[in-house]
Design a protein around this motif. Structure first.
Motif, PDB file in Angstrom:
ATOM      1  N   TYR A  77      -6.391  14.403   0.794  1.00  0.00           N
ATOM      2  CA  TYR A  77      -6.993  13.084   1.015  1.00  0.00           C
ATOM      3  C   TYR A  77      -6.029  12.046   0.472  1.00  0.00           C
ATOM      4  N   CYS A  78      -5.541  11.164   1.326  1.00  0.00           N
ATOM      5  CA  CYS A  78      -4.585  10.126   0.935  1.00  0.00           C
ATOM      6  C   CYS A  78      -5.348   8.949   0.323  1.00  0.00           C
ATOM      7  N   CYS A  79      -5.039   8.618  -0.930  1.00  0.00           N
ATOM      8  CA  CYS A  79      -5.820   7.620  -1.666  1.00  0.00           C
ATOM      9  C   CYS A  79      -5.310   6.188  -1.533  1.00  0.00           C
ATOM     10  N   ASN A  80      -4.116   6.003  -0.987  1.00  0.00           N
ATOM     11  CA  ASN A  80      -3.594   4.637  -0.925  1.00  0.00           C
ATOM     12  C   ASN A  80      -2.664   4.457   0.270  1.00  0.00           C
ATOM     13  N   LEU A  84       3.806   6.180   4.067  1.00  0.00           N
ATOM     14  CA  LEU A  84       4.354   7.533   4.003  1.00  0.00           C
ATOM     15  C   LEU A  84       4.196   8.239   5.343  1.00  0.00           C
ATOM     16  N   GLU A  85       5.206   9.013   5.719  1.00  0.00           N
ATOM     17  CA  GLU A  85       5.092   9.909   6.863  1.00  0.00           C
ATOM     18  C   GLU A  85       4.900  11.331   6.352  1.00  0.00           C
ATOM     19  N   LEU A  95       0.744   8.271   7.438  1.00  0.00           N
ATOM     20  CA  LEU A  95      -0.491   8.337   6.657  1.00  0.00           C
ATOM     21  C   LEU A  95      -0.907   6.966   6.141  1.00  0.00           C
ATOM     22  N   GLN A  96      -2.216   6.751   6.123  1.00  0.00           N
ATOM     23  CA  GLN A  96      -2.808   5.558   5.560  1.00  0.00           C
ATOM     24  C   GLN A  96      -3.905   5.959   4.578  1.00  0.00           C
ATOM     25  N   LYS A  97      -4.377   5.005   3.816  1.00  0.00           N
ATOM     26  CA  LYS A  97      -5.459   5.244   2.877  1.00  0.00           C
ATOM     27  C   LYS A  97      -6.688   5.766   3.625  1.00  0.00           C
ATOM     28  N   GLY A  98      -7.257   6.855   3.122  1.00  0.00           N
ATOM     29  CA  GLY A  98      -8.449   7.426   3.735  1.00  0.00           C
ATOM     30  C   GLY A  98      -8.168   8.531   4.730  1.00  0.00           C
ATOM     31  N   ASP A  99      -6.909   8.784   5.025  1.00  0.00           N
ATOM     32  CA  ASP A  99      -6.564   9.867   5.962  1.00  0.00           C
ATOM     33  C   ASP A  99      -6.747  11.221   5.290  1.00  0.00           C
TER      34      ASP A  99
END
Length: 321
Positions: A77-80, A84-85, A95-99
């Motif tokens: 779970y990406c928090c912020n 980033l790829e 990737l984004q926050k919430g992904d």
């Protein structure tokens, strides 16, 4: 209507590996001059069924996170928002926050850090053993996919972050029956993820348009048993050798040949777990001889191929003792 016998669950799942048993494993590895920390990060879970962690990594360098795979499911779970790829197999995603990224055992992956990242890459990491996943998915009408990337920001699934956080809190507090609570929370999360995957309104991450790195990685993965050279690869893609070298250094922080070796070793790990004789593994994944394979495997994972094979023996069910 199918019924679920919770008594059988306790028979199927004895207690997690005890602290003493885990320490015995660590002592054995360290006694053989093994870097247990590197081994654990790249290959093994601490407990038998579920682990959860919180990670924070800054660029450049990314704490040396290599291309790797696991013998368990990893759910990230990406928090912020850190620009980033993420590379999964030979495809990459922004990737984004919430992904949420769901990666099955045996699939290679790693983050790709930009040169100027505004903030650290922070994430929850839920590790689920194949054994536990098989048990839980008996309740599902459709199996979990090998790879899924969900976008939860500004959707009805934003609350899933709280479920990850609850599991981490149980693991950190270690109150009475914490591991049972962690397992229960993980089952709940898997059920919600399965529900999200069946939801027509769910947003999925789409792979970025394939670039030269993606195409070269795909070529490497499909030719692991063949001789792979920088010169031949450059000719195949009608670019210079320096172009390929630079893109691997810039995006992955390693050389072209280092990436080829890492991918071969990941494939070797999978073949060992499948029971292939060690003397046949090195030929299948493109090493010239067993001694070269042995040295590369030990350097990458901190453990020999023979030791890794021994650690794949399922633990005995001692719940009745």
């Amino acid at each position: 209507m199918n019924t679920f016998d919770f008594q059988n669950m306790t028979d199927d799942f004895p207690r997690p590996v005890s602290g003493q048993e885990q320490q015995n494993l660590i002592d054995m590895l360290q006694g053989k001059s093994t870097d247990y920390t590197a081994f654990h990060q790249k290959m093994e879970m601490t407990s038998r069924f579920v682990d959860i962690h919180y990670g924070s990594t800054e660029a450049p360098g990314g704490d040396g996170i290599p291309l790797h795979s696991h013998n368990f499911y990893e759910i990230i779970y990406c928090c912020n928002d850190c620009d980033l790829e993420y590379l999964v197999g030979s495809k990459h995603y922004h990737l984004q926050k919430g992904d949420i990224v769901i990666i099955a055992p045996g699939i290679s992956h790693r983050p790709l850090f930009p040169e100027n990242m505004a903030e650290p890459y922070t994430r929850y990491l839920l590790w689920i053993s194949q054994e536990f996943m098989d048990f839980v998915t008996r309740l599902f009408t459709v199996p979990m996919p090998e790879i899924s990337l969900l976008r939860t920001a500004r959707t009805r699934w934003e609350f899933l972050k709280d479920v990850f956080a609850r599991g981490l809190q149980e693991s950190e507090d270690r109150n009475s029956q914490w591991y049972a609570a962690l397992m229960g929370n993980s089952m709940y999360l898997l059920a919600l993820l399965h529900r999200a995957l069946q939801d027509e309104s769910t947003s999925y991450l789409k792979a970025e348009k394939p670039d030269l790195l993606n195409r070269v990685l795909s070529y490497i993965e499909s030719h692991l048993g063949d001789k792979i050279s920088l010169k031949d690869t450059a000719q195949r893609f009608f670019v210079s050798q320096s172009t390929i070298s630079q893109i691997f250094r810039k995006k992955m922080g390693i050389s072209f040949y280092r990436c080829v070796t890492q991918r071969r070793l990941l494939a070797a790990k999978e073949l060992i777990m499948q029971g292939m004789p060690l003397e046949a593994v090195n030929e299948r994944v493109g090493f010239a001889d067993y001694s070269t394979f042995y040295r590369a495997f030990r350097q990458e994972f901190g453990i020999s191929p023979q030791q890794f094979r021994k650690l794949q023996v399922p633990p005995k069910d001692d719940s009745a003792s």
